[in-house]
Write an enzyme that holds these catalytic residues in place. Structure first.
Site, PDB file in Angstrom:
ATOM      1  N   ARG A  61      35.429  36.626  38.044  1.00  0.00           N
ATOM      2  CA  ARG A  61      35.406  37.724  39.059  1.00  0.00           C
ATOM      3  C   ARG A  61      34.071  37.817  39.665  1.00  0.00           C
ATOM      4  NH1 ARG A  61      35.694  42.110  35.987  1.00  0.00           N
ATOM      5  NH2 ARG A  61      33.407  42.717  36.802  1.00  0.00           N
ATOM      6  N   ASN A  80      31.530  37.285  36.244  1.00  0.00           N
ATOM      7  CA  ASN A  80      32.222  37.604  34.728  1.00  0.00           C
ATOM      8  C   ASN A  80      33.172  36.262  34.785  1.00  0.00           C
ATOM      9  OD1 ASN A  80      31.456  40.374  33.961  1.00  0.00           O
ATOM     10  ND2 ASN A  80      31.625  40.437  36.332  1.00  0.00           N
ATOM     11  N   GLY A 132      38.260  41.291  32.268  1.00  0.00           N
ATOM     12  CA  GLY A 132      39.025  42.166  31.725  1.00  0.00           C
ATOM     13  C   GLY A 132      40.512  41.782  32.334  1.00  0.00           C
ATOM     14  N   GLU A 174      26.789  39.702  40.090  1.00  0.00           N
ATOM     15  CA  GLU A 174      26.966  38.904  38.899  1.00  0.00           C
ATOM     16  C   GLU A 174      28.258  38.234  39.060  1.00  0.00           C
ATOM     17  OE1 GLU A 174      28.277  41.482  35.412  1.00  0.00           O
ATOM     18  OE2 GLU A 174      27.057  42.855  36.166  1.00  0.00           O
ATOM     19  N   TYR A 203      37.186  51.844  32.405  1.00  0.00           N
ATOM     20  CA  TYR A 203      38.333  51.548  31.629  1.00  0.00           C
ATOM     21  C   TYR A 203      39.195  52.655  31.444  1.00  0.00           C
ATOM     22  CZ  TYR A 203      35.807  47.018  30.834  1.00  0.00           C
ATOM     23  OH  TYR A 203      35.239  45.869  31.554  1.00  0.00           O
ATOM     24  N   ASP A 207      31.141  39.890  41.564  1.00  0.00           N
ATOM     25  CA  ASP A 207      30.885  41.396  42.072  1.00  0.00           C
ATOM     26  C   ASP A 207      29.789  41.261  43.096  1.00  0.00           C
ATOM     27  OD1 ASP A 207      32.617  42.090  39.968  1.00  0.00           O
ATOM     28  OD2 ASP A 207      30.954  42.462  38.504  1.00  0.00           O
ATOM     29  N   GLU A 242      31.552  44.727  23.501  1.00  0.00           N
ATOM     30  CA  GLU A 242      32.768  44.861  24.379  1.00  0.00           C
ATOM     31  C   GLU A 242      33.987  44.739  23.742  1.00  0.00           C
ATOM     32  OE1 GLU A 242      32.428  43.128  28.676  1.00  0.00           O
ATOM     33  OE2 GLU A 242      30.511  42.300  27.791  1.00  0.00           O
ATOM     34  N   SER A 285      30.474  45.039  31.111  1.00  0.00           N
ATOM     35  CA  SER A 285      31.143  46.225  31.183  1.00  0.00           C
ATOM     36  C   SER A 285      30.438  47.450  31.512  1.00  0.00           C
ATOM     37  CB  SER A 285      32.050  46.291  29.737  1.00  0.00           C
ATOM     38  OG  SER A 285      32.944  45.413  29.630  1.00  0.00           O
TER      39      SER A 285
END
Length: 325
Positions: free
Chosen positions: A261, A279, A283, A277, A222, A263, A20, A152
């Protein structure tokens, strides 16, 4: 007190050696620019280009971790910073390690009776075609195959037919020693940023992600302008509160801190949310979801960066007579 005096010399760690790296470079440059715009003495540092000795020699007063993936989000760098006595943003060593491992995260969530799709863990080197067919029969098709230690959307494959099992598995096995086979939840894709820690942890507005053909891959995440983001997500108040509460519980279950974050998939048939998951170093690019949710809550990108930086801490408190390097 000025920002420079309050925070001292700040390192923004970005780039790194993970798959990443490209995304991390974008995140770090955004954070660096935002902190400098606030008058903070911020300096970029790429661990892929400079040594840990250089990191110690910089004598940062605190660091903002904008690294994603292995060697930055997985607890390894957090351990180095603990040894150096440098406060850092985000979760500590153990929570970072857990959050980077999708299998361990799901096991912990399951132990807390938090909803997550059914799954099996497969040996990347020792799983046969018969094993794949058995798993597909048990979990059903479509089926998600994932490299558990990547992010990602790297090392992930959606399998819709038995003939796709082999290629999907091989793709994921390139990135990890095991492959996570996960029940596919048909519905809406949501994400919830969380700031703070413990009882002070709070959820930001929910973001709904609507990618073309439901394919929220690396390009759509992205670089593409085709993906739609709805924030706050169009959900009724009761369901919104329920999902945000689940996000905070999931955050605390793995011991996360600072920011993260979480999800979700919201099942179309009954509006039941399922955790996918977490994070722990999300990002911070122009397409990223944490800044988007913060903006919906009235917090600018620059102010968000400062709030995260202000939360920088050490996971393990030193004894009174301990001196940092």
């Amino acid at each position: 007190m000025t920002m420079k005096n309050q925070f001292g010399k700040v390192g923004v760690l970005f780039g790194g050696r993970s798959a990443e790296r490209e995304v991390s470079l974008m995140s770090g440059k955004g954070v660096l620019q935002a902190l400098r715009a606030k008058g903070i003495d911020a300096h970029g540092f790429d661990p892929a280009e400079r040594s840990l000795g250089d990191l110690a020699a910089e004598k940062f007063d605190r660091v903002f971790i904008a690294l994603h993936g292995r060697y930055g989000e997985d607890g390894t760098l957090q351990g180095v910073l603990e040894q150096l006595g440098v406060p850092y943003t985000g979760s500590g060593v153990m929570a970072s390690s857990i959050g980077m491992d999708k299998v361990m995260t799901k096991r912990i969530w399951s132990s807390h009776d938090l909803p997550t799709p059914r799954f099996e863990v497969l040996d990347a080197a020792g799983t046969s075609a018969d094993d794949l067919r058995r798993v597909a029969a048990e979990l059903g098709l479509p089926l998600m195959l994932k490299a558990p230690h990547e992010g990602s959307t790297i090392g992930i494959s959606k399998v819709t037919a038995p003939a796709e099992l082999g290629d999907g598995f091989s793709l994921c096995a390139r990135y990890d020693d095991v492959v996570l086979a996960e029940e596919f939840i048909t519905g809406r894709e949501l994400t919830v940023p969380v700031l703070g820690a413990g009882r002070q942890a709070r959820a930001l507005p929910i973001v709904e992600i609507r990618a073309p053909q439901g394919n929220y891959d690396y390009e759509h995440k992205y670089f593409s302008d085709d993906t739609q983001y709805l924030c706050p997500a169009p959900l009724d108040a009761e369901l919104t509160q329920r999902i945000q509460s689940l996000a905070v519980r999931a955050f605390n279950a793995v011991g996360a801190a600072g920011w993260a974050r979480v999800d979700f998939m919201l099942r179309a048939s009954d509006n039941e949310p399922f955790l996918l998951e977490i994070n722990t170093s999300p990002g911070m690019t122009g397409h990223s979801l944490v800044p988007m949710a913060a903006k919906a809550a009235g917090v600018s990108y620059e102010d968000l960066c400062v709030e995260i930086l202000a939360s920088a801490d050490l996971d393990l408190k030193p004894t009174a007579d301990w001196k940092p390097v």
